[in-house]
Design a protein around this motif. Structure first.
Motif: not given
Length: 168
Positions: A95-98, A102-110
């Motif tokens: 759930x945290x990954x989803x 799906x938002x504008x945030x740095x964590x997925x790229x990081x």
């Protein structure tokens, strides 16, 4: 499919508006800056496709997709059969990954850059690994949680670090 098409009341509490402003007008987003993320978004907002917010949110979605592929490649190296699919399935089902994908945030790229650094470490591509680490630290200071263990592992592997003297 879950990525918001535009800024809505649901995602106003995230940093999306700050990153969108930073991408459009080349201003500082946070005290830590996230310069790589802002520069990437500067290019993305200039693509003539849908809304600017959606395009930047898709950076997070694509980064999480690449992370799943990297997790599959790492798991394939250490396991076989159905277990190979377990790591990316757990990643994509979180759930945290989803929510962060799906938002504008740095964590997925990081997370993608950190996973890429580990993948390159496992494959033995040390120069590329540290390029990925440099990109990660240019995205967010949390990259140190990946960089420090990889640097310690490389130092111990090189034999320059010993816990005690080896002389008799």
């Amino acid at each position: 499919l879950l990525t918001a098409p535009n800024l809505t009341w649901i995602n106003t509490d995230s940093d999306g508006t700050i990153y969108l402003r930073s991408a459009k007008y080349q201003v500082l987003s946070h005290p830590t800056g996230a310069p790589l993320f802002n520069l990437l978004n500067w290019f993305v907002v200039r693509i003539p496709l849908d809304s600017e917010f959606w395009r930047i949110a898709m950076v997070s979605a694509l980064a999480s997709s690449v992370t799943a592929v990297l997790l599959f490649s790492i798991a394939k190296r250490h396991t076989s059969g159905w277990k190979t699919y377990l790591a990316p399935a757990i990643w994509l089902g979180s759930g945290l990954v989803v929510s962060q994908s799906t938002i504008v945030e740095t964590y997925a790229l990081l997370t993608m850059l950190g996973t890429l650094a580990y993948y390159l470490h496992v494959k033995g591509y040390n120069h590329l690994k540290y390029i990925a680490c440099a990109c990660a630290i240019a995205t967010h200071p949390l990259a140190l949680f990946v960089i420090v263990p990889l640097a310690i592992a490389d130092t111990m592997k090189s034999g320059q670090f010993r816990l005690r003297d080896a002389s008799p």
